[in-house]
Design an enzyme around this catalytic site. Structure first.
Site, short mmCIF file in Angstrom:
data_model
loop_
_atom_site.label_atom_id
_atom_site.label_comp_id
_atom_site.label_asym_id
_atom_site.label_seq_id
_atom_site.Cartn_x
_atom_site.Cartn_y
_atom_site.Cartn_z
N ARG A 54 4.68 48.12 28.95
CA ARG A 54 4.51 48.34 30.40
C ARG A 54 5.62 49.22 30.95
NH1 ARG A 54 6.32 44.88 33.81
NH2 ARG A 54 5.70 43.02 32.67
N TYR A 106 -10.53 62.78 50.20
CA TYR A 106 -11.30 62.11 49.13
C TYR A 106 -11.73 60.72 49.62
CZ TYR A 106 -12.26 59.83 44.65
OH TYR A 106 -12.85 59.13 43.63
N ASP A 178 -2.75 66.54 46.37
CA ASP A 178 -3.66 66.12 45.30
C ASP A 178 -4.17 67.40 44.64
OD1 ASP A 178 -5.83 65.38 43.72
OD2 ASP A 178 -6.41 63.73 45.04
N LYS A 203 -10.23 63.87 35.44
CA LYS A 203 -11.04 65.06 35.68
C LYS A 203 -10.66 66.19 34.71
CE LYS A 203 -12.50 62.37 38.95
NZ LYS A 203 -12.02 62.40 40.30
C1 PLP Z 1 -11.62 61.54 41.26
C2 PLP Z 1 -10.58 61.88 42.26
C3 PLP Z 1 -9.61 60.92 42.64
C4 PLP Z 1 -9.63 59.51 42.10
O1 PLP Z 1 -9.33 59.43 40.76
P1 PLP Z 1 -9.83 58.25 39.77
O2 PLP Z 1 -9.30 58.68 38.45
O3 PLP Z 1 -11.33 58.20 39.87
O4 PLP Z 1 -9.21 56.97 40.27
C5 PLP Z 1 -8.65 61.32 43.54
N1 PLP Z 1 -8.62 62.56 44.06
C6 PLP Z 1 -9.53 63.49 43.73
C7 PLP Z 1 -9.45 64.85 44.34
C8 PLP Z 1 -10.54 63.19 42.82
O5 PLP Z 1 -11.45 64.12 42.49
#
Ligand code: PLP
Length: 380
Positions: A54, A106, A178, A203
């Site tokens: 952890r 988001y 982000d 992603k």
């Molecule tokens: C998918 C996404 C998230 C969230 O991420 P997870 O891995 O699904 O928790 C946050 N910001 C953006 C821009 C995203 O496309």
């Protein structure tokens, strides 16, 4: 702003940075250390610095160093999902602090603010992040953080990262970006003045729709880095060693994939705009995008693999077009090697502000002629 000087170029760093894991048998592909705990020697020391997974783990440490170098940051922290990483940024604030977020943020972050962090005493304002004056109008003496998503999801709005960073820093406010959609291949927010970058590594970094993850990269290693690290280790929303390994493997081909996906998105956008059944294409790479110029300045090398389009028609007609597509799988998420289409409004639910005739596309690495042919037959 000057770019940080690295001895190696991006592609080379992406590859080399993920291979820094010791192997006793000199394996070329990095080993996975599944161990939850590490041996302490007779002097009471942990010889490699690992104690309990952890706290730290060889696969996680390699991933964290890799993402930090790719975003030109100082410190990186990996989490079990993008939302866990995003939550950690807000958990580093305190009761009474005020944050400013984009009005089309988001969707899950919108819910997180309303359903969780409001109970913890964080106050927030949603504004049009493309309008710096609007942001400046909602600043209070308690504002501590401005949150940027550029391009935004799913409207592909662009925010001026450099301009917002100047405004924020004049008031001792942190800027978080982000950077999931553009990835460090196309946009480096820390070079534009941001303090914090987050990713959903689920992603593009993972890139194959087979792992969830998130990360935070900080420009400075200081008090904020200590707070984020203690949230990561004490709250424990960490990724498994195998998940870190999968994301690291994705990073090795990030550059190739994102460039191909960006090329496909630009070509499909250019084709879709001329079609009579398409009301509008939302893509910053189109000259008529309201912030095309700013996007061109801060997205070096292209406008990304995501685009949205508005169909000339109602919800039923929009959904029937999505149903006719054969090469675009109907699914949420993005950034994988395969093309996806999503009717965003029905995924976001009743409170969503997304237009009913909007389809969001995540371009994959297929041949562009096949993708265009698919749209030709779907739009008949
Ligand atoms: C998918 C996404 C998230 C969230 O991420 P997870 O891995 O699904 O928790 C946050 N910001 C953006 C821009 C995203 O496309």
């Amino acid at each position: 702003m000057p770019k940080k000087n690295h001895p190696l170029k991006f592609e080379t760093r992406a590859l080399k940075s993920t291979q820094n894991i010791k192997s006793e048998v000199h394996a070329v592909s990095p080993p996975i250390y599944l161990s939850s705990t590490f041996e302490r020697n007779h002097e009471g020391q942990y010889q490699e610095g690992y104690k309990y997974s952890r706290n730290d783990n060889p696969n996680r440490r390699a991933l964290e160093k890799s993402i930090a170098t790719l975003e030109n940051g100082t410190a990186g922290f990996a989490f079990g999902s993008g939302m866990a990483a995003i939550s950690a940024v807000f958990q580093s604030l305190k009761t009474g602090d005020h944050v400013i977020l984009p009005d089309d943020v988001y969707f899950n972050l919108n819910l997180l603010m309303k359903e969780v962090f409001s109970r913890w005493g964080l106050s927030y304002s949603f504004v049009n992040m493309s309008d710096i004056e609007a942001v400046s109008n909602v600043l209070t003496q308690h504002t501590r953080l401005i949150w940027i998503e550029s391009p935004s999801n799913p409207l592909l709005k662009i925010s001026d990262i450099q301009g917002l960073s100047k405004l924020a820093h004049a008031h001792q406010i942190l800027i978080a970006v982000d950077n999931t959609w553009p990835t460090p291949v196309l946009q480096n927010p820390l070079d534009l003045g941001a303090d914090i970058v987050v990713h959903s590594t689920t992603k593009y970094l993972g890139g194959h729709s087979d792992v969830l993850g998130g990360c935070i990269i900080l420009k400075e290693s200081g008090a904020l880095a200590h707070r984020i690290q203690s949230i990561q280790v004490q709250m424990g929303a960490i990724p498994s060693p195998f998940d870190c390994w999968l994301i690291s493997r994705g990073i090795q081909t990030l550059h190739l994939r994102v460039n191909k996906q960006t090329e496909n998105a630009q070509k499909l956008a250019d084709w879709l705009v001329q079609h009579p059944k398409v009301q509008q294409v939302l893509y910053p790479g189109l000259k008529d995008h309201p912030n095309h110029e700013i996007a061109a300045q801060q997205m070096l090398g292209g406008f990304g693999g995501m685009l949205s389009l508005l169909i000339n028609g109602d919800e039923v007609q929009t959904l029937s077009i999505a149903n006719k597509l054969r090469l675009f799988t109907q699914a949420t998420s993005l950034g994988g090697v395969e093309s996806l289409v999503e009717h965003r409004k029905s995924v976001e639910g009743a409170e969503s502000q997304t237009p009913i005739n909007l389809l969001r596309l995540s371009l994959g690495i297929e041949h562009i002629e096949d993708l265009i042919d698919d749209w030709k037959q779907a739009l008949i």
